[in-house]
Design a protein around this motif. Structure first.
Motif, PDB file in Angstrom:
ATOM      1  N   VAL A  20       0.843  -1.202   0.000  1.00  0.00           N
ATOM      2  CA  VAL A  20       0.000   0.000   0.000  1.00  0.00           C
ATOM      3  C   VAL A  20       0.878   1.251   0.000  1.00  0.00           C
ATOM      4  O   VAL A  20       0.661   2.199  -0.774  1.00  0.00           O
ATOM      5  CB  VAL A  20      -0.947   0.010   1.219  1.00  0.00           C
ATOM      6  CG1 VAL A  20      -1.601   1.380   1.389  1.00  0.00           C
ATOM      7  CG2 VAL A  20      -2.025  -1.053   1.057  1.00  0.00           C
ATOM      8  N   ASN A  21       1.882   1.274   0.864  1.00  0.00           N
ATOM      9  CA  ASN A  21       2.789   2.424   0.915  1.00  0.00           C
ATOM     10  C   ASN A  21       3.529   2.613  -0.409  1.00  0.00           C
ATOM     11  O   ASN A  21       3.774   3.737  -0.848  1.00  0.00           O
ATOM     12  CB  ASN A  21       3.800   2.255   2.050  1.00  0.00           C
ATOM     13  CG  ASN A  21       3.177   2.450   3.424  1.00  0.00           C
ATOM     14  OD1 ASN A  21       2.106   3.031   3.545  1.00  0.00           O
ATOM     15  ND2 ASN A  21       3.841   1.960   4.452  1.00  0.00           N
ATOM     16  N   ARG A  22       3.893   1.498  -1.054  1.00  0.00           N
ATOM     17  CA  ARG A  22       4.592   1.576  -2.337  1.00  0.00           C
ATOM     18  C   ARG A  22       3.667   2.122  -3.425  1.00  0.00           C
ATOM     19  O   ARG A  22       4.035   3.016  -4.189  1.00  0.00           O
ATOM     20  CB  ARG A  22       5.102   0.186  -2.721  1.00  0.00           C
ATOM     21  CG  ARG A  22       5.654   0.061  -4.127  1.00  0.00           C
ATOM     22  CD  ARG A  22       6.938   0.847  -4.326  1.00  0.00           C
ATOM     23  NE  ARG A  22       7.997   0.377  -3.466  1.00  0.00           N
ATOM     24  CZ  ARG A  22       9.232   0.886  -3.456  1.00  0.00           C
ATOM     25  NH1 ARG A  22       9.536   1.876  -4.272  1.00  0.00           N
ATOM     26  NH2 ARG A  22      10.160   0.420  -2.632  1.00  0.00           N
ATOM     27  N   LEU A  23       2.434   1.610  -3.498  1.00  0.00           N
ATOM     28  CA  LEU A  23       1.493   2.044  -4.536  1.00  0.00           C
ATOM     29  C   LEU A  23       1.080   3.497  -4.353  1.00  0.00           C
ATOM     30  O   LEU A  23       0.844   4.209  -5.327  1.00  0.00           O
ATOM     31  CB  LEU A  23       0.253   1.150  -4.535  1.00  0.00           C
ATOM     32  CG  LEU A  23       0.472  -0.340  -4.865  1.00  0.00           C
ATOM     33  CD1 LEU A  23      -0.859  -1.078  -4.839  1.00  0.00           C
ATOM     34  CD2 LEU A  23       1.157  -0.510  -6.205  1.00  0.00           C
ATOM     35  N   CYS A  24       0.985   3.938  -3.096  1.00  0.00           N
ATOM     36  CA  CYS A  24       0.532   5.308  -2.817  1.00  0.00           C
ATOM     37  C   CYS A  24       1.696   6.270  -2.600  1.00  0.00           C
ATOM     38  O   CYS A  24       1.470   7.445  -2.287  1.00  0.00           O
ATOM     39  CB  CYS A  24      -0.389   5.312  -1.590  1.00  0.00           C
ATOM     40  SG  CYS A  24      -1.886   4.339  -1.828  1.00  0.00           S
ATOM     41  N   ARG A  25       2.922   5.744  -2.693  1.00  0.00           N
ATOM     42  CA  ARG A  25       4.133   6.576  -2.535  1.00  0.00           C
ATOM     43  C   ARG A  25       4.095   7.330  -1.216  1.00  0.00           C
ATOM     44  O   ARG A  25       4.277   8.547  -1.154  1.00  0.00           O
ATOM     45  CB  ARG A  25       4.273   7.543  -3.709  1.00  0.00           C
ATOM     46  CG  ARG A  25       4.221   6.842  -5.057  1.00  0.00           C
ATOM     47  CD  ARG A  25       4.291   7.797  -6.222  1.00  0.00           C
ATOM     48  NE  ARG A  25       3.945   7.108  -7.466  1.00  0.00           N
ATOM     49  CZ  ARG A  25       4.035   7.640  -8.663  1.00  0.00           C
ATOM     50  NH1 ARG A  25       4.464   8.878  -8.802  1.00  0.00           N
ATOM     51  NH2 ARG A  25       3.690   6.955  -9.734  1.00  0.00           N
ATOM     52  N   TYR A  43      -7.689   4.074   4.346  1.00  0.00           N
ATOM     53  CA  TYR A  43      -7.695   4.565   2.965  1.00  0.00           C
ATOM     54  C   TYR A  43      -6.518   5.493   2.693  1.00  0.00           C
ATOM     55  O   TYR A  43      -6.121   6.286   3.541  1.00  0.00           O
ATOM     56  CB  TYR A  43      -8.989   5.326   2.672  1.00  0.00           C
ATOM     57  CG  TYR A  43     -10.227   4.469   2.675  1.00  0.00           C
ATOM     58  CD1 TYR A  43     -10.817   4.054   1.491  1.00  0.00           C
ATOM     59  CD2 TYR A  43     -10.811   4.074   3.870  1.00  0.00           C
ATOM     60  CE1 TYR A  43     -11.951   3.270   1.489  1.00  0.00           C
ATOM     61  CE2 TYR A  43     -11.952   3.282   3.891  1.00  0.00           C
ATOM     62  CZ  TYR A  43     -12.514   2.884   2.697  1.00  0.00           C
ATOM     63  OH  TYR A  43     -13.648   2.109   2.710  1.00  0.00           O
ATOM     64  N   GLN A  44      -5.979   5.387   1.469  1.00  0.00           N
ATOM     65  CA  GLN A  44      -4.973   6.327   0.982  1.00  0.00           C
ATOM     66  C   GLN A  44      -5.259   6.644  -0.485  1.00  0.00           C
ATOM     67  O   GLN A  44      -5.947   5.873  -1.166  1.00  0.00           O
ATOM     68  CB  GLN A  44      -3.562   5.747   1.101  1.00  0.00           C
ATOM     69  CG  GLN A  44      -3.052   5.607   2.524  1.00  0.00           C
ATOM     70  CD  GLN A  44      -1.565   5.321   2.549  1.00  0.00           C
ATOM     71  OE1 GLN A  44      -0.766   6.032   1.930  1.00  0.00           O
ATOM     72  NE2 GLN A  44      -1.178   4.271   3.243  1.00  0.00           N
ATOM     73  N   ASP A  45      -4.714   7.767  -0.944  1.00  0.00           N
ATOM     74  CA  ASP A  45      -4.867   8.158  -2.348  1.00  0.00           C
ATOM     75  C   ASP A  45      -3.706   7.606  -3.165  1.00  0.00           C
ATOM     76  O   ASP A  45      -2.546   7.677  -2.747  1.00  0.00           O
ATOM     77  CB  ASP A  45      -4.894   9.684  -2.485  1.00  0.00           C
ATOM     78  CG  ASP A  45      -6.131  10.288  -1.844  1.00  0.00           C
ATOM     79  OD1 ASP A  45      -7.196   9.642  -1.915  1.00  0.00           O
ATOM     80  OD2 ASP A  45      -6.038  11.396  -1.283  1.00  0.00           O
ATOM     81  N   GLY A  46      -4.024   7.071  -4.329  1.00  0.00           N
ATOM     82  CA  GLY A  46      -3.000   6.576  -5.235  1.00  0.00           C
ATOM     83  C   GLY A  46      -3.222   7.134  -6.636  1.00  0.00           C
ATOM     84  O   GLY A  46      -4.316   7.599  -6.963  1.00  0.00           O
ATOM     85  N   ALA A 148       7.347  -5.393  -2.835  1.00  0.00           N
ATOM     86  CA  ALA A 148       6.821  -4.166  -2.228  1.00  0.00           C
ATOM     87  C   ALA A 148       7.935  -3.326  -1.628  1.00  0.00           C
ATOM     88  O   ALA A 148       7.863  -2.098  -1.607  1.00  0.00           O
ATOM     89  CB  ALA A 148       5.788  -4.525  -1.151  1.00  0.00           C
ATOM     90  N   ILE A 149       8.987  -3.988  -1.147  1.00  0.00           N
ATOM     91  CA  ILE A 149      10.094  -3.262  -0.510  1.00  0.00           C
ATOM     92  C   ILE A 149      10.927  -2.516  -1.546  1.00  0.00           C
ATOM     93  O   ILE A 149      11.242  -1.333  -1.387  1.00  0.00           O
ATOM     94  CB  ILE A 149      10.980  -4.233   0.300  1.00  0.00           C
ATOM     95  CG1 ILE A 149      10.214  -4.776   1.497  1.00  0.00           C
ATOM     96  CG2 ILE A 149      12.257  -3.536   0.754  1.00  0.00           C
ATOM     97  CD1 ILE A 149      10.992  -5.776   2.325  1.00  0.00           C
ATOM     98  N   HIS A 150      11.273  -3.187  -2.656  1.00  0.00           N
ATOM     99  CA  HIS A 150      12.165  -2.585  -3.646  1.00  0.00           C
ATOM    100  C   HIS A 150      11.429  -1.983  -4.843  1.00  0.00           C
ATOM    101  O   HIS A 150      12.031  -1.260  -5.634  1.00  0.00           O
ATOM    102  CB  HIS A 150      13.163  -3.627  -4.146  1.00  0.00           C
ATOM    103  CG  HIS A 150      14.043  -4.183  -3.064  1.00  0.00           C
ATOM    104  ND1 HIS A 150      13.867  -5.434  -2.534  1.00  0.00           N
ATOM    105  CD2 HIS A 150      15.078  -3.630  -2.390  1.00  0.00           C
ATOM    106  CE1 HIS A 150      14.773  -5.639  -1.587  1.00  0.00           C
ATOM    107  NE2 HIS A 150      15.522  -4.569  -1.481  1.00  0.00           N
ATOM    108  N   GLY A 151      10.147  -2.291  -4.991  1.00  0.00           N
ATOM    109  CA  GLY A 151       9.375  -1.706  -6.088  1.00  0.00           C
ATOM    110  C   GLY A 151       9.404  -2.495  -7.374  1.00  0.00           C
ATOM    111  O   GLY A 151       8.756  -2.103  -8.350  1.00  0.00           O
ATOM    112  N   ALA A 152      10.127  -3.619  -7.406  1.00  0.00           N
ATOM    113  CA  ALA A 152      10.217  -4.407  -8.639  1.00  0.00           C
ATOM    114  C   ALA A 152       8.842  -4.942  -9.037  1.00  0.00           C
ATOM    115  O   ALA A 152       8.098  -5.465  -8.207  1.00  0.00           O
ATOM    116  CB  ALA A 152      11.181  -5.584  -8.429  1.00  0.00           C
ATOM    117  N   GLY A 153       8.486  -4.792 -10.299  1.00  0.00           N
ATOM    118  CA  GLY A 153       7.238  -5.342 -10.824  1.00  0.00           C
ATOM    119  C   GLY A 153       5.994  -4.529 -10.536  1.00  0.00           C
ATOM    120  O   GLY A 153       4.921  -4.834 -11.076  1.00  0.00           O
ATOM    121  N   THR A 154       6.090  -3.481  -9.720  1.00  0.00           N
ATOM    122  CA  THR A 154       4.877  -2.729  -9.364  1.00  0.00           C
ATOM    123  C   THR A 154       4.368  -1.901 -10.538  1.00  0.00           C
ATOM    124  O   THR A 154       3.167  -1.640 -10.626  1.00  0.00           O
ATOM    125  CB  THR A 154       5.141  -1.814  -8.153  1.00  0.00           C
ATOM    126  OG1 THR A 154       6.276  -0.979  -8.416  1.00  0.00           O
ATOM    127  CG2 THR A 154       5.410  -2.630  -6.902  1.00  0.00           C
TER     128      THR A 154
END
Length: 456
Positions: A20-25, A43-46, A148-154
């Protein structure tokens, strides 16, 4: 809701909050190795490309009704799925396919929303595809290996996500919502109050201290305006909080005060104002937030005609930080006066953002001086106020130009603030008064002149 919602689903400790933190930066969702940190839906904005959406983080799904909070967590996931356009299912690539993953996949078939499968903890691009391969058996479509930690594939995951969204034109643009933070110490009824406001079980309610561990955002339209309600974890004294989920939850709660437009400070009617309530009141005033004091559990108080005014007088004597805030006596259980919360909060926000012309401000100053002249020093020098003007809003801030700020003691400054409130209103918001003397103004003029000469 104006934007499509993506519900993050999965068993405990597969990395849902991290993703979630990765997708919503952001770093809003609490991440910790301990299972069960996330309980309510948050909820968060993405956004990705030209699309904006909302991401709702949910608690880990386990189908065991005997373990504490698990039925309530499942109910929260149910509610998230009922409003979601897409269920993003997270599994652990390093652990591989489990019986719990298969149980969740079977359970999801009862819902109408589309599904997307992300295989987390695939840090190696080469091994990721092999690790994701066995998850085809879940029947949820193509598994996307991600980290999710490194952002690969997101990026690939988000590209696929956009293709599943409803047509963009179906969603109207939404204006910036008013942020209302529900603040208080543990077990004063914050989550019960949120549920009463929403008319549904929006947050898990329990007599167990610390049930709410993260801030919970809820969006709705009330009083003709969009609102973002922020339910927060109960704030205990720092020395009582151990490092871990509660520590992060308390920090999120304090940040919620900073980012809110208005704070609803919840007081327990049975306990009255405690030392921690006073600390929170002081924090709200220091941050310059608009405020409404809500005295909850009013249904549990034995009362007569005089109980409310006597209790209000007693509570205000201890909450002197917030003597400008409205006070509302409510019951989350019986919903008594619950609808008044938006009415008073809306008025407080309007005053918090209000601007007054310089002419009106100086009329109030002139009347205040006519009733009570500025003090005189022992040497016979009297304070003089030349004029005043509003320099900011949120909170309303005024600069008073005087001959010497030291001539105006605390008593006269408090008197002027009372006159401002009587003459201008500003109910529900703190005021800031800044005092500038002649020497300060001369020094600023000299500095400005020097800067202009240097630039020439």
């Amino acid at each position: 809701m104006a934007r499509p919602i993506v519900a993050i689903i999965g068993r405990p400790n597969v990395g849902k909050s991290t993703l979630v933190n990765r997708l919503c930066r952001s770093r809003e969702a609490i991440v910790h190795d301990q299972p069960g940190v996330t309980r309510d839906r948050s909820y968060q904005d993405g956004y990705w490309g030209d699309r904006e959406f909302k991401v709702v983080d949910t608690g880990g799904l386990v189908f065991d009704d005997e373990t504490e909070f698990l039925p309530e967590i499942r109910e929260q996931v149910n509610l998230a799925l009922s409003e979601a356009a897409i269920a993003l299912v997270i599994v652990d690539g390093q652990q591989g396919l489990t019986a719990a993953d298969e149980e969740i996949a079977a359970w999801l078939r009862h819902f109408e929303c589309k599904t997307l499968l992300a295989v987390n903890k695939c840090e190696s691009p080469e091994l990721g595809l092999a690790m994701a391969g066995e998850f085809w058996r879940l029947g949820l479509g193509q598994p996307f290996p991600v980290s999710a930690i490194h952002g690969a594939g997101t990026g690939d995951l988000l590209d696929k996500l956009l293709t599943l969204f409803p047509v963009k034109e179906l969603y109207e643009e939404e204006s910036e919502p008013i942020q209302l933070a529900i603040i208080g110490r543990p077990n004063v009824g914050k989550s019960s109050l949120l549920n009463a406001i929403c008319g549904e079980k929006r947050a898990i309610v329990s007599s167990v201290r610390g049930t709410t561990r993260d801030t919970i955002d809820t969006f709705m339209i009330r009083e003709g305006k969009p609102w973002k309600l922020i339910d927060t974890a109960g704030i205990r004294r720092r020395k009582s909080v151990n490092y871990g989920p509660e520590y992060f939850g308390v920090n999120r709660s304090l940040k919620a005060i900073e980012r809110s437009d208005v704070c609803v400070l919840v007081i327990d009617a049975l306990d009255g104002v405690t030392e921690q309530d006073q600390r929170l009141a002081g924090r709200i005033e220091e941050e310059g937030r608009a405020c409404l004091v809500v005295v909850n559990k009013w249904d549990a108080v034995e009362k007569d005609t005089y109980t409310m005014p006597l209790m209000e007088k007693e509570l205000r004597a201890k909450l002197y930080f917030l003597d400008w805030a409205e006070m509302l006596f409510t019951s989350a259980i019986t919903r008594q006066r619950i609808d008044h919360i938006f009415k008073f909060s809306s008025l407080a926000v309007a005053q918090h953002r209000r601007r007054v012309t310089t002419a009106v401000v100086n009329e109030v100053i002139a009347e205040a001086i006519a009733w009570r002249s500025p003090p005189t020093s022992r040497g016979g020098r009297q304070g003089r106020i030349y004029y005043a003007t509003q320099v900011a809003t949120s909170p309303p801030s005024f600069t008073l130009f005087v001959n010497e700020p030291k001539l105006f003691g605390d008593t006269y400054r408090r008197y002027l603030e009372r006159q401002f409130r009587e003459g201008l209103g500003f109910e529900g918001t703190p005021l800031r008064l800044f005092w500038r003397g002649k020497q300060q103004r001369d020094a600023e003029k000299d500095l400005k002149r020097q800067q202009e000469n240097a630039s020439n």
